[in-house]
Design a protein around this motif. Structure first.
Motif, PDB file in Angstrom:
ATOM      1  N   ILE A 283       0.776  -1.200  -0.072  1.00  0.00           N
ATOM      2  CA  ILE A 283       0.123   0.074  -0.049  1.00  0.00           C
ATOM      3  C   ILE A 283       0.922   1.239   0.006  1.00  0.00           C
ATOM      4  O   ILE A 283       0.538   2.311  -0.512  1.00  0.00           O
ATOM      5  CB  ILE A 283      -0.813   0.076   1.262  1.00  0.00           C
ATOM      6  N   SER A 284       1.765   1.062   0.722  1.00  0.00           N
ATOM      7  CA  SER A 284       2.703   2.250   0.702  1.00  0.00           C
ATOM      8  C   SER A 284       3.615   2.548  -0.326  1.00  0.00           C
ATOM      9  O   SER A 284       4.317   3.623  -0.550  1.00  0.00           O
ATOM     10  CB  SER A 284       3.934   2.215   2.024  1.00  0.00           C
ATOM     11  N   GLN A 285       3.671   1.597  -1.290  1.00  0.00           N
ATOM     12  CA  GLN A 285       4.545   1.749  -2.596  1.00  0.00           C
ATOM     13  C   GLN A 285       3.755   2.284  -3.696  1.00  0.00           C
ATOM     14  O   GLN A 285       4.184   2.487  -5.011  1.00  0.00           O
ATOM     15  CB  GLN A 285       4.963   0.225  -3.083  1.00  0.00           C
ATOM     16  N   THR A 286       2.392   2.620  -3.627  1.00  0.00           N
ATOM     17  CA  THR A 286       1.606   2.876  -4.555  1.00  0.00           C
ATOM     18  C   THR A 286       2.053   4.389  -5.317  1.00  0.00           C
ATOM     19  O   THR A 286       2.549   5.589  -4.347  1.00  0.00           O
ATOM     20  CB  THR A 286      -0.050   3.247  -4.354  1.00  0.00           C
ATOM     21  N   LYS A 287       1.787   4.947  -6.304  1.00  0.00           N
ATOM     22  CA  LYS A 287       2.065   6.146  -6.797  1.00  0.00           C
ATOM     23  C   LYS A 287       0.862   6.728  -7.424  1.00  0.00           C
ATOM     24  O   LYS A 287       0.713   6.651  -8.662  1.00  0.00           O
ATOM     25  CB  LYS A 287       3.267   5.910  -8.043  1.00  0.00           C
ATOM     26  N   ASP A 288       0.171   7.665  -6.740  1.00  0.00           N
ATOM     27  CA  ASP A 288      -1.136   8.318  -7.171  1.00  0.00           C
ATOM     28  C   ASP A 288      -0.889   8.995  -8.213  1.00  0.00           C
ATOM     29  O   ASP A 288      -1.938   9.076  -8.869  1.00  0.00           O
ATOM     30  CB  ASP A 288      -1.669   8.997  -5.981  1.00  0.00           C
ATOM     31  N   ASP A 289       0.155   9.756  -8.641  1.00  0.00           N
ATOM     32  CA  ASP A 289       0.188  10.560  -9.486  1.00  0.00           C
ATOM     33  C   ASP A 289       0.233   9.963 -10.988  1.00  0.00           C
ATOM     34  O   ASP A 289      -0.144  10.683 -12.009  1.00  0.00           O
ATOM     35  CB  ASP A 289       1.632  11.495  -9.595  1.00  0.00           C
ATOM     36  N   ILE A 290       0.662   8.637 -10.981  1.00  0.00           N
ATOM     37  CA  ILE A 290       0.275   7.856 -12.338  1.00  0.00           C
ATOM     38  C   ILE A 290      -0.976   7.973 -12.761  1.00  0.00           C
ATOM     39  O   ILE A 290      -1.250   8.098 -14.001  1.00  0.00           O
ATOM     40  CB  ILE A 290       0.820   6.399 -12.058  1.00  0.00           C
ATOM     41  N   LEU A 291      -1.943   7.918 -11.900  1.00  0.00           N
ATOM     42  CA  LEU A 291      -3.374   7.891 -12.177  1.00  0.00           C
ATOM     43  C   LEU A 291      -4.198   9.348 -12.243  1.00  0.00           C
ATOM     44  O   LEU A 291      -5.100   9.546 -12.515  1.00  0.00           O
ATOM     45  CB  LEU A 291      -4.248   7.268 -11.121  1.00  0.00           C
ATOM     46  N   GLY A 292      -3.186  10.478 -12.322  1.00  0.00           N
ATOM     47  CA  GLY A 292      -3.690  11.761 -12.457  1.00  0.00           C
ATOM     48  C   GLY A 292      -3.902  12.675 -11.377  1.00  0.00           C
ATOM     49  O   GLY A 292      -4.031  11.765 -10.177  1.00  0.00           O
ATOM     50  N   SER A 293      -4.218  14.055 -11.441  1.00  0.00           N
ATOM     51  CA  SER A 293      -4.224  14.602 -10.194  1.00  0.00           C
ATOM     52  C   SER A 293      -5.657  14.608  -9.723  1.00  0.00           C
ATOM     53  O   SER A 293      -5.945  14.969  -8.368  1.00  0.00           O
ATOM     54  CB  SER A 293      -4.122  15.960 -10.614  1.00  0.00           C
ATOM     55  N   ASP A 294      -6.889  13.985 -10.320  1.00  0.00           N
ATOM     56  CA  ASP A 294      -8.230  14.066  -9.873  1.00  0.00           C
ATOM     57  C   ASP A 294      -8.549  12.695  -9.541  1.00  0.00           C
ATOM     58  O   ASP A 294      -9.799  12.094  -9.236  1.00  0.00           O
ATOM     59  CB  ASP A 294      -9.047  14.374 -11.061  1.00  0.00           C
ATOM     60  N   VAL A 295      -7.560  11.601  -9.127  1.00  0.00           N
ATOM     61  CA  VAL A 295      -7.685  10.458  -8.696  1.00  0.00           C
ATOM     62  C   VAL A 295      -8.549  10.303  -7.475  1.00  0.00           C
ATOM     63  O   VAL A 295      -8.299  11.166  -6.580  1.00  0.00           O
ATOM     64  CB  VAL A 295      -6.341   9.594  -8.672  1.00  0.00           C
ATOM     65  N   VAL A 296      -9.723   9.358  -7.431  1.00  0.00           N
ATOM     66  CA  VAL A 296     -10.244   9.149  -6.064  1.00  0.00           C
ATOM     67  C   VAL A 296      -9.874   8.043  -5.500  1.00  0.00           C
ATOM     68  O   VAL A 296      -9.676   7.080  -5.965  1.00  0.00           O
ATOM     69  CB  VAL A 296     -11.856   8.921  -6.556  1.00  0.00           C
ATOM     70  N   SER A 297      -9.273   8.464  -4.178  1.00  0.00           N
ATOM     71  CA  SER A 297      -8.573   7.094  -3.551  1.00  0.00           C
ATOM     72  C   SER A 297      -8.933   7.061  -2.180  1.00  0.00           C
ATOM     73  O   SER A 297      -9.171   8.516  -1.489  1.00  0.00           O
ATOM     74  CB  SER A 297      -6.966   7.289  -3.926  1.00  0.00           C
ATOM     75  N   ASN A 298      -8.843   6.086  -1.388  1.00  0.00           N
ATOM     76  CA  ASN A 298      -8.884   6.051   0.190  1.00  0.00           C
ATOM     77  C   ASN A 298      -8.350   4.677   0.483  1.00  0.00           C
ATOM     78  O   ASN A 298      -8.263   3.686  -0.283  1.00  0.00           O
ATOM     79  CB  ASN A 298     -10.443   6.090   0.751  1.00  0.00           C
TER      80      ASN A 298
END
Length: 346
Positions: A283-298
């Motif tokens: 979980i700590s390795q994920t790279k949110d920026d890959i999915l774009g700035s408007d990614v919905v995450s929790n």
């Protein structure tokens, strides 16, 4: 000087306590990625990048719409099932810590919903990331996660439990449309924990439990909603569960101190050992920026932190202080501090 002397046994106690605890992540476990078969090659590549891994580093399973239909037909609507599969997952079995989940671009299900339903499927400990390069409902994500877990752990999950888990996910999601995601998740978790912990299988007693827990949460259920929950819990009550393991995950989702401080101690262990990379595992390795700035995450890890920090009964720092006092078993701090204050004022 007395304050300094108290730091030494405290540090030793923390070190010894942490050294005796298992790490949450299991370094020897396999990690498996599932990829939605209808993604383009570029989208598939982006998902490996988001997960923080590569196709050559992990085993991959392609999940089809037919795989999802195996468990979802007759439970979810055609609109929920769809005809294409875009959801992906990254699964890492662990040896302790319960179930932790992060989701991204899934609009119908949350990390807490997936974590809870995985307990129903028979999973006890694992880290999971479920995501898509585009926004999707995520109802089919559970299918891929269960497939990945079986491959990564070598453990075959019961088919009936997998079907019950899928039904629970859909039922919780539909309930969330009416009463909100948090209350829907809390209600299902409270009822499930009570049914399993107290070995309740009688239909009327399950119905009474649903009424009681709904009242506690100030939730008004329709007869149809209540009947769906009761029917689901009757199915779940047929199976044997490790109650302590299930409660650990549910406690984590509720932000209870036991789950939070297990992670706090593991973080301290990482501090003394110089390596905290295992906190949250994949979980700590994920790279949110890959999915774009408007990614919905929790994620369930974020939920734990938020709920503990916002607890009404005790401040976050008080929890930390009391936790460390518990490690030393000392009740004499106040007298020591008084004597220190007296001496410093001379």
């Amino acid at each position: 000087m007395k304050k300094f002397k108290k730091i030494i046994p405290l540090a030793l106690a923390v070190t010894l306590t942490c050294a005796s605890l298992p790490m949450i992540a299991n370094a020897d476990s396999s990690k498996v990625v599932t990829i939605g078969t209808n993604l383009s090659d570029d989208q598939k590549k982006s998902m490996y990048e988001y997960f923080g891994t590569s196709k050559d580093s992990v085993e991959t399973i392609e999940v089809t719409n037919q795989d999802e239909r195996k468990y979802m037909e007759g439970i979810a609507s055609e609109a929920q099932i769809g005809h294409k599969t875009y959801s992906c997952s990254y699964v890492e079995p662990t040896t302790s810590g319960g179930i932790q989940v992060k989701v991204a671009n899934l609009t119908f299900v949350t990390s807490s919903m997936i974590a809870s339903t995985l307990t129903t499927s028979g999973v006890e400990n694992c880290n999971v990331v479920a995501a898509s390069p585009i926004e999707v409902s995520g109802t089919g994500a559970l299918t891929g996660i269960m497939m990945a877990y079986e491959t990564a752990s070598g453990e075959k999950l019961d088919e009936g439990q997998k079907e019950a888990a899928t039904e629970e996910l859909v039922t919780t999601g539909e309930l969330a449309d009416d009463i909100g995601q948090d209350k829907a998740t809390d209600l299902m978790n409270d009822v499930k924990e009570n049914v399993i912990a107290n070995d309740i299988s009688d239909e009327d007693k399950i119905a009474d439990t649903v009424d009681e827990k709904a009242k506690d949460l100030d939730v008004n259920l329709t007869d149809e909603q209540k009947d769906k929950i009761v029917s689901l819990m009757e199915k779940i009550s047929q199976y044997d569960y490790d109650v302590k393991s299930l409660q650990q995950t549910l406690n984590n989702l509720e932000g209870k101190s036991e789950g939070f401080f297990t992670k706090l101690v593991n973080n301290i262990k990482g501090f003394f050992g110089g390596n905290n990379s295992n906190s949250g595992g994949i979980i700590s390795q994920t790279k949110d920026d890959i999915l774009g700035s408007d990614v919905v995450s929790n994620s369930t890890l974020d939920d734990i932190k938020d709920k503990v920090q916002n607890a009404d009964t005790e401040g976050w720092w008080d929890k930390v202080v009391n936790f460390f006092k518990g490690l030393t078993g000392s009740d004499s701090d106040s007298s020591d501090s008084n004597s220190s204050d007296d001496s410093s004022s001379n």
